[in-house]
Design an enzyme around this catalytic site. Structure first.
Site, PDB file in Angstrom:
ATOM      1  CG  ASN A  15      37.375  17.064  14.896  1.00 45.56           C
ATOM      2  OD1 ASN A  15      37.547  16.916  13.686  1.00 45.56           O
ATOM      3  ND2 ASN A  15      38.373  17.215  15.755  1.00 45.56           N
ATOM      4  CG  HIS A  32      40.168  20.850  11.869  1.00 47.72           C
ATOM      5  ND1 HIS A  32      39.248  19.926  11.427  1.00 47.72           N
ATOM      6  CD2 HIS A  32      40.696  20.344  13.015  1.00 47.72           C
ATOM      7  CE1 HIS A  32      39.232  18.909  12.268  1.00 47.72           C
ATOM      8  NE2 HIS A  32      40.090  19.140  13.239  1.00 47.72           N
ATOM      9  CB  CYS A  42      42.474  17.127  11.998  1.00 36.76           C
ATOM     10  SG  CYS A  42      41.664  16.000  13.136  1.00 36.76           S
TER      11      CYS A  42
END
Ligand code: UT7
Length: 322
Positions: A270, A240, A112
């Site tokens: 996400n 994020h 990520c």
């Protein structure tokens, strides 16, 4: 010399998977998902779509936004944690699908944190003089690696892609500083093992949560320090998008007002490497960004990896010279 964002593009799958849909698949509830994560829905690619399709669509949109020719791209750099093949790279697949003439292409794997790592890598490759124009793409088909019977993880992830075209910035603008870090001792906490029959995401949610709450503010402070700036200079914070509670805890620790944080977790969940460029695109399209604005991106993920970038917005994107 620093790299500047001169074009932005995104690709978002049409299919929406809501919390109500998930209630029919696993033992969960909209109320649990919203209060624990902030997520209301996510986008999922169709069976015949792939992550390189998303990457190529976002890449072409960014090239068009930058108002440059396809032949001007020197490097396609794709950050993805959900490739359709281990090799060839998603970058090569997307390069082919975009119809770009020959140029360098490779994938970057930092889970990520991939877009933050990618921005730092592209920035230093441009600063070194190796490449003039870099197309950086964060693209994910997380739905292909989700165990749809695991309520701990299947509610979290979504698909999408965001891309930026990077070029040498005018003095004082562009990527001012990047801070990158990793600790492989945490490798087991979040992973997609290869070679198993069902390659799906395995996650120790609580440990990742605790790590994220601690590391997100730390990496923001480290990057700002490298840029010679303080938290008071930050106009936009793009963290994020993993969990709204993680973002709010980071804002508290940093002493940053909520309005400065940009996010899309409610709509997209996400999306891993795509979450930062998707959020950046939002403030770009709504024309909220002004020349000279300081944007801080920050991410964490499997590896464990984490990092942050500090960008001074030049206003040269969209093919316009400010
Ligand atoms: O990009 C990085 C990727 N990952 C992350 O950032 C994840 C970070 N971690 C998190 O976001 C959170 O830890 C989760 C959202 C994954 C979980 O939230 P939590 O507040 O840490 O919940 P928990 O794991 O402590 O679970 C609390 C309860 C448990 O039940 P018991 O043991 O208390 O009876 C879980 O079984 O909630 C249960 N639970 C659920 N209930 C309804 C876990 N998942 C669900 C669910 N629906 N989807």
């Amino acid at each position: 010399m620093a790299a500047d964002i001169v074009g932005i593009g995104v690709s978002i799958p049409e299919k929406v998977l809501t919390n109500a849909d998930l209630e029919k698949m696993v033992d969960t509830s909209d109320e649990w998902i919203v209060t624990r994560t902030g997520i209301r829905e996510r986008r999922i690619i169709d069976d015949e779509e792939t992550v390189s399709d998303l990457a190529a669509a976002a890449g072409l949109a960014a090239i068009e936004d930058a108002d440059i020719g396809r032949n001007e791209i020197d490097l396609v750099l794709v950050a993805t944690g959900s490739p359709e093949t281990i090799w060839p790279s998603t970058a090569c697949l997307a390069q082919g699908k975009m119809g770009l003439p020959r140029c360098a292409a490779f994938d970057l794997q930092a889970a990520c944190t991939g877009f933050v790592y990618g921005l730092a890598v592209a920035d230093s490759l441009i600063a070194s003089g190796l490449f003039k124009t870099v197309l950086l793409i964060g693209a994910e088909a997380m739905s292909r690696f989700v165990d749809w019977s695991d309520r701990n993880t299947c509610i979290l992830f979504g698909d999408g892609a965001g891309a930026v075209v990077l070029r040498e910035a005018r003095p004082g603008y562009g990527v001012l500083a990047s801070y990158l870090d990793a600790d492989g001792r945490g490798a087991d906490l979040l992973k997609i093992p290869v070679g198993e029959k069902h390659q799906t995401i395995k996650m120790s949610g609580n440990e990742i949560f605790r790590f994220a709450v601690k590391i997100l503010p730390q990496c923001v402070e480290s990057a700002l320090k490298k840029a010679g700036l303080g938290i008071e200079n930050v106009d936009y914070f793009i963290p994020h998008q993993a969990n709204q509670r993680i973002i709010e805890a980071a804002l508290d620790r940093l002493g940053l007002p909520k309005e400065r944080a940009i996010g899309n977790i409610a709509q997209y969940g996400n999306t891993s490497t795509a979450s930062i460029p998707l959020a950046l695109d939002e403030i770009y399209r709504t024309k909220s960004l002004k020349q000279g604005d300081i944007i801080v991106t920050a991410a964490f993920g499997a590896g464990l990896t984490w990092g942050a970038n500090v960008i001074k917005w030049s206003g040269t994107s969209g093919g316009m010279d400010a």
